[in-house]
Each structure stands twice: as C-alpha cells, then as structure tokens.
Scaffold this motif. Structure first.
Motif, PDB file in Angstrom:
ATOM      1  N   ASN A   1       3.148   2.896  -4.797  1.00  0.00           N
ATOM      2  CA  ASN A   1       2.941   4.142  -4.065  1.00  0.00           C
ATOM      3  C   ASN A   1       2.080   3.856  -2.838  1.00  0.00           C
ATOM      4  O   ASN A   1       0.852   3.784  -2.928  1.00  0.00           O
ATOM      5  CB  ASN A   1       2.278   5.184  -4.967  1.00  0.00           C
ATOM      6  N   SER A   2       2.729   3.711  -1.696  1.00  0.00           N
ATOM      7  CA  SER A   2       2.019   3.288  -0.482  1.00  0.00           C
ATOM      8  C   SER A   2       1.070   4.351   0.038  1.00  0.00           C
ATOM      9  O   SER A   2       0.151   4.037   0.808  1.00  0.00           O
ATOM     10  CB  SER A   2       3.028   2.911   0.606  1.00  0.00           C
ATOM     11  N   GLU A   3       1.261   5.618  -0.347  1.00  0.00           N
ATOM     12  CA  GLU A   3       0.356   6.667   0.094  1.00  0.00           C
ATOM     13  C   GLU A   3      -0.984   6.554  -0.611  1.00  0.00           C
ATOM     14  O   GLU A   3      -2.033   6.842  -0.027  1.00  0.00           O
ATOM     15  CB  GLU A   3       0.979   8.045  -0.163  1.00  0.00           C
ATOM     16  N   LYS A   4      -0.970   6.131  -1.877  1.00  0.00           N
ATOM     17  CA  LYS A   4      -2.207   6.019  -2.649  1.00  0.00           C
ATOM     18  C   LYS A   4      -2.779   4.608  -2.610  1.00  0.00           C
ATOM     19  O   LYS A   4      -3.997   4.430  -2.710  1.00  0.00           O
ATOM     20  CB  LYS A   4      -1.957   6.448  -4.096  1.00  0.00           C
ATOM     21  N   ILE A   5      -1.914   3.611  -2.504  1.00  0.00           N
ATOM     22  CA  ILE A   5      -2.352   2.211  -2.527  1.00  0.00           C
ATOM     23  C   ILE A   5      -2.050   1.617  -1.149  1.00  0.00           C
ATOM     24  O   ILE A   5      -0.918   1.223  -0.864  1.00  0.00           O
ATOM     25  CB  ILE A   5      -1.642   1.431  -3.648  1.00  0.00           C
ATOM     26  N   LYS A   6      -3.059   1.580  -0.306  1.00  0.00           N
ATOM     27  CA  LYS A   6      -2.852   1.215   1.092  1.00  0.00           C
ATOM     28  C   LYS A   6      -2.564  -0.269   1.273  1.00  0.00           C
ATOM     29  O   LYS A   6      -1.857  -0.660   2.194  1.00  0.00           O
ATOM     30  CB  LYS A   6      -4.081   1.611   1.926  1.00  0.00           C
TER      31      LYS A   6
ATOM     32  N   LEU B   1      -6.197  -3.377  -9.404  1.00  0.00           N
ATOM     33  CA  LEU B   1      -5.226  -2.481 -10.041  1.00  0.00           C
ATOM     34  C   LEU B   1      -4.167  -3.245 -10.830  1.00  0.00           C
ATOM     35  O   LEU B   1      -3.245  -2.634 -11.379  1.00  0.00           O
ATOM     36  CB  LEU B   1      -4.538  -1.603  -8.979  1.00  0.00           C
TER      37      LEU B   1
END
Length: 285
Positions: free
Chosen positions: A119-124, A133
């Motif tokens: 999830n690129s929005e949460k995991i930059k 993680l």
C-alpha cells in the motif's frame, strides 16, 4: 510493458560454492539469467528494488540446514521488494510495488498470486517491508509478545542490538514499559546509534568486560534477554538472569561461520535454566 528492457541480459546472484567458514567473495557469483518475455495469464513481470540480506541466510548456504538449503549455481532467495513492469494478473498493474520471498535476480516473471501488493499510500518506502514492517520487525514484535511476557518496570537486554531485529526489539521494550533497556553491540558507533533509538545504555563488548558491564548495568539482574548471538555471550548473560527470567532465543550469529558443530562454543552453565526457573524459547517467523 516498460521499454528498453532486454530480458536476455538479466543479472542474478548465485551461490558459487558452499562457504567453509567466513564468507569470502568467491562464495557468490553474478551471472546472466535470461528469461522469457512472454507473460501467461495470471503472471507479472517485476524488477527487484530492494533485497534483504539476513543472518539466517548463512545457515542456508550450508549443505545441511534446518530449512531448505540454497542450491549451488542457482540464485539465492530471500525477502525482496519489486516494481511491476507488466501484468496479466487482475490484482496488479504496471507501477505497483510488491513484496515476496523471491530469487536474487533483476527481473523475474512470476504468478501474481505469490506477491503481496504494498500500500504505497501508507508505506512510502517499499524497503520498510524488509525491515521494521517485515520479517525483522515481526521477529522482534511477536517474540517479545509471546515469549518475553513483559511487565511494566522489567529490565531487558538485547544482543546484536544494532541489527535489523535488535533495533526494533529495544524500541518495543521501551514502548511496553521496561525501565532499563540495554543493548550489546560491537563498536562505539553502533552503541551511539542504538542509544539514539531510545536504549538506556549500550555495551561495546569489544572494549568492555561483559560480565563487569552487566553487573553495573543490572545490579538486580535481568528480567528478559533477547538473544541474537548465542555463544559465550549467552553463557555470561545466564549468570545475570533473575529468577523467573525469560530468554528469547532469536539467533546465534556468533556461531554461524563454524560449520563443524564440535568446534562451536559449548555453553557450560545451562543448569541455571533449572536453578533460576528460567524460560528459554526459540522461534522462527
């Protein structure tokens, strides 16, 4: 599909020979590993972005191992993040970041259902998936929760404190209310680093007498020991454990380069597990 990609020129790192002790450069070899450029339904083409190099891999280089060993002249394998370049899998599109246990190759075609989308929005930063993680973070978190049985005010010691697991473990102990969290590391720079993460103290075992340093750091003894190194360090720590203490056996990196079991460090005071009513448990994530 992304342009300017020649899948006939595909870098791969393979196990060239099995190490006899300390890892040397000739244990590995970079070779060309050509692959097809044709995708079948359900497959994706990905490009490796980050590779996790973890201590457990040293054991997998041996012919005999607690899990499946790496094969000679084939790519090593581990936790990897990658970017999707082309997809015939419904759940992934070009540009997606993914995570999986994969071979050490630059490009690979694989079934999409073997990949976890990040999830690129949460995991930059995708590299977080092979760090805090990922397996190192899970190793620290689950072991402390299941084995450590932390109580507020406990003391905790972590060896390999500057490593991927140790850095996370120390922070978790502090979050859970441990009053004295001490790390063991092998240089002043490493000790300074872990103290910046919130450790109360770090012992440089190369410069200090470990027994004396532990006596000073834990005058009342150690409640929880997160062991990443085994060997002589474990033997010394057993002397300082409190009655009813817990030992989390995560690794034994001080012994990994000693292939002959008869030459490994023989711990001489394991009877403390009985006389101090200690709990010592290993685990694999």
């Amino acid at each position: 599909m992304a342009t300017n990609i020649n899948l006939n020129e595909n870098e791969a790192w393979v196990l060239n020979k099995r190490p006899e002790s300390i890892i040397t450069d000739d244990v590995f070899k970079k070779i060309n590993w050509p692959i097809s450029n044709e995708l079948e339904n359900g497959q994706v083409l990905i490009r490796t972005t980050y590779i996790s190099v973890d201590p457990y891999m040293r054991n997998k280089m041996n012919e005999k191992n607690y899990s499946q060993s790496f094969k000679l002249n084939e790519p090593l394998e581990g936790n990897v993040t990658a970017q999707v370049l082309n997809s015939k899998f419904e759940g992934l599109i070009e540009g997606d970041q993914v995570f999986a246990i994969l071979p050490w190759v630059k490009y690979i075609i694989i079934d999409g259902n073997k990949l976890t989308k990040i999830n690129s929005e949460k995991i930059k930063n995708p590299s977080f998936m092979i760090g805090g993680l990922g397996m190192p973070g899970l190793s620290a978190h689950l072991a402390i929760q299941k084995i450590g049985q932390v109580q507020i005010g406990n003391s905790a010691l972590i060896s390999g404190a500057a490593g991927a697991v140790g850095t996370i473990a120390g922070q978790i102990f502090k979050i859970l209310g441990c009053s004295n969290v001490v790390g063991i590391a092998g240089s002043n720079d490493k000790c300074q680093f872990v103290e910046q993460l919130g450790y109360d103290k770090c012992i440089n075992y190369r410069n200090e007498n470990l027994h004396e340093a532990l006596t000073k750091a834990f005058p009342d003894g150690i409640d929880i020991y997160f062991d990443n190194v085994g060997g002589e360090t474990l033997e010394i720590v057993l002397e300082h454990m409190k009655k009813g203490g817990r030992i989390i056996a995560c690794g034994s990196i001080s012994q990994y380069n000693i292939n002959d079991v008869s030459n490994r460090y023989a711990i001489r005071n394991l009877f403390y597990i009985v006389t101090k009513s200690l709990k010592m448990q290993g685990f694999i994530v």
